[in-house]
Design an enzyme around this catalytic site. Structure first.
Site, mmCIF file in Angstrom:
data_model
loop_
_atom_site.group_PDB
_atom_site.id
_atom_site.type_symbol
_atom_site.label_atom_id
_atom_site.label_comp_id
_atom_site.label_asym_id
_atom_site.label_seq_id
_atom_site.Cartn_x
_atom_site.Cartn_y
_atom_site.Cartn_z
ATOM 1 C CB SER A 132 40.632 37.626 45.700
ATOM 2 O OG SER A 132 39.518 38.016 44.928
ATOM 3 C CB THR A 191 40.398 30.721 45.243
ATOM 4 O OG1 THR A 191 39.493 29.852 44.541
ATOM 5 C CG2 THR A 191 39.661 31.351 46.416
ATOM 6 C CB SER A 192 41.658 30.449 39.823
ATOM 7 O OG SER A 192 42.434 29.794 38.843
ATOM 8 C CB CYS A 247 42.916 41.085 41.171
ATOM 9 S SG CYS A 247 41.967 40.481 42.598
ATOM 10 C CG MET A 270 35.152 40.663 40.768
ATOM 11 S SD MET A 270 33.352 40.522 40.536
ATOM 12 C CE MET A 270 33.177 41.339 38.951
ATOM 13 N N GLY A 271 37.087 43.881 43.550
ATOM 14 C CA GLY A 271 37.521 45.228 43.924
ATOM 15 C C GLY A 271 37.520 46.186 42.762
#
Length: 397
Positions: A19, A68-69, A104, A319-320
Site C-alpha cells: 500500500s 493507494t487512497s 491498515c 491486505m496486511g
C-alpha cells in the site's frame, strides 16, 4: 472573486507493504484538523483528491485504488510501554467520507520507520546499527503492534534484498507482531474473536443463497467463504472480479449481511457508510495459477489460496490486516481457512494471492473452550517515496 491561498502541510508519502499513503505528524496538521471531526475528514479528502466522480484522484495524492487512497496520522505516545500512536484513515475514492473503522496492516510497516525518522521514538531506543523495536498503539482498534525496524548508521534502512510479492523492487525486511489481534468487544457467543460463537456459520444472503462462512474478528473483521460455493476456483486475478459488476454486487451483499451477523452494523443499509470493514475473502485448496506478474505459482508452493476484497474491489495482493485474519483462522482447526489448508493444527501458513504468495504465522490456543490468539507475525517492507509539504487549498476544510 476571492481566491484562497494554498496551505503547505509537512507530510511524507510512503509505501508500506503493498500500500501507499500520506503520513502526517499530528502536530503538523492545522489546528482544526488535530482533533477528530468534519474538518479533519475534509482536509484528508482534499489531500487525497476525493470525492472524485471520475474515479482517478487526479487532483490529489491518491492513486485511485483502495491500496493507494490512504492517510496516516502519528503522534508520540503517552501510553505506557508504547512509542507512537497510529491512526489510519481509509479515504473513499468517489464518496465524501473517511473510514476510521479499522487498521491498515500494510501501512503498519511504515509506521516504525516514519516514527524513527521524525523524532517520535526516543533516540536512546534506536541503535546505531541493528534492529530498533518500535511499540505502536493502533488507535483505530486499540491494539499493540511491535515493529522490528532495521537501522544502519542511526537511520532506518530502506534498501535490502527482502522480496514481497506485489512490490516490484526488493527492500529491507520489517517484521511485524500484531499482539492479541482478536477483537475485545462483546460477541453474541462465547468469544469475541468469533462474534457468533461458532467457527462456521450458515450465512443467509438474499439473492445469493445460504453460504458457509467463518466470521472472525482478528486483525480486521473478516468474512471467509469457500470459493467453490460462489462459483470461483480461488485462482482469480483482479480483472476476473473487478470487471464484473454483478459479481461485485454479490460480494457487497455478502459483506453487508455478514456485517449484520457479526454485530458491526444493525441494518444492511448501514454498510454503505462502512466500506473499510468488514472484509470479504474466499478460500480454496492449493492449485496452480499464474500471478499478475506472470510468475507461475505451483500448488506445492502454498497451503491454500485466498482472494480478498477491499473497498468494493478485489485486492491486487493481500491486505496486511486480512493476512492476520488468515493466519489466525488457519491456526484454529475447523474454520473454513483451516479446512482449505488441509485441517489440523498449524502455526503458520503460506497462501496464494493475486500477486504471489505470503507467509503469516499465528499462535493460537484453546482456553476454557474459547480460542485465543496471542500474536500474529508477518514480514513487510517500507520506503519513503517523497517528503516535504503537501499543498491544500485553504478553504478546503
Amino acid at each position: 472573486m476571492t481566491h484562497s491561498l494554498q496551505l503547505k502541510i509537512p507530510a511524507t508519502y510512503m509505501r508500506g507493504g503493498t500500500s501507499k499513503g500520506v503520513f502526517f505528524r499530528l502536530q503538523d496538521l492545522p489546528p482544526a484538523a488535530q482533533v477528530p471531526g468534519a474538518a479533519r475528514d475534509r482536509l484528508l479528502l482534499r489531500v487525497i483528491g476525493s470525492p472524485d466522480p471520475y474515479g482517478k484522484q487526479i487532483d490529489g495524492m491518491g492513486g485511485a485504488t483502495s491500496s493507494t487512497s490512504k492517510t496516516v496520522i502519528l503522534s508520540k505516545s503517552e501510553r505506557p510501554d508504547h512509542d507512537v500512536d497510529y491512526l489510519f484513515g481509509q479515504v473513499s475514492i468517489d464518496r465524501p467520507f473517511v473510514d476510521w473503522s479499522g487498521n491498515c496492516g500494510n501501512l503498519s510497516a511504515a509506521v516504525g520507520p516514519f516514527a524513527i525518522a521524525n523524532g517520535l521514538v526516543d533516540a536512546a531506543r534506536v541503535p546505531r546499527d541493528g534492529i530498533a523495536t518500535v511499540r505502536i498503539w493502533q488507535a483505530n482498534i486499540g491494539k499493540t503492534i511491535v515493529a522490528h525496524v532495521p537501522v544502519t548508521d542511526g537511520a532506518m534502512q530502506e534498501t535490502g534484498d527482502f522480496e514481497l510479492d506485489g512490490v516490484t523492487f526488493p527492500s529491507a525486511e520489517i517484521q511485524l507482531e500484531f499482539l492479541d489481534p482478536a477483537d475485545e468487544g462483546e460477541g453474541e457467543g462465547s468469544g469475541a474473536m468469533f462474534p457468533t460463537g461458532r467457527l462456521v456459520d450458515d450465512l443467509e444472503v438474499p439473492g445469493v443463497g445460504t453460504l458457509k462462512a467463518t466470521l472472525i474478528n482478528a486483525g480486521i473483521p473478516t468474512i471467509f467463504i469457500n470459493a467453490a460455493d460462489i462459483g470461483y476456483t480461488g485462482t482469480e486475478l483482479q480483472d476476473a472480479i473487478n470487471g464484473d459488476a454483478a459479481a461485485l454486487d454479490r460480494f457487497e451483499a455478502i459483506r453487508a449481511f455478514g456485517a449484520v451477523r457479526m454485530g458491526l452494523i444493525r441494518d444492511v443499509a448501514e454498510a454503505a457508510g462502512r466500506q473499510h470493514t468488514p472484509k470479504v475473502a474466499f478460500v480454496a485448496p492449493p492449485a496452480e495459477y499464474t500471478a499478475s506478474s506472470g510468475r507461475a505459482v505451483r500448488a506445492a508452493d502454498v497451503d491454500l489460496l485466498v482472494r480478498a476484497l477491499s473497498m468494493g474491489k478485489l485486492h491486487h495482493a493481500m491486505m496486511g490486516t486480512a493476512a492476520v485474519a488468515i493466519g489466525t483462522a488457519a491456526a484454529i482447526p475447523g474454520t473454513l481457512v483451516n479446512l482449505a489448508a488441509g485441517g489440523g493444527e498449524r502455526k503458520a501458513v503460506r497462501f496464494g494471492h493475486p500477486s504471489g504468495t505470503l507467509r503469516v504465522g499465528a499462535e493460537a490456543r484453546l482456553v476454557d473452550k474459547n480460542w485465543t490468539v496471542t500474536k500474529a507475525i508477518m514480514s513487510r517492507s517500507a520506503r519513503v517515496l517523497m517528503e516535504g509539504r503537501v499543498r491544500v487549498p485553504g478553504d478546503a476544510f
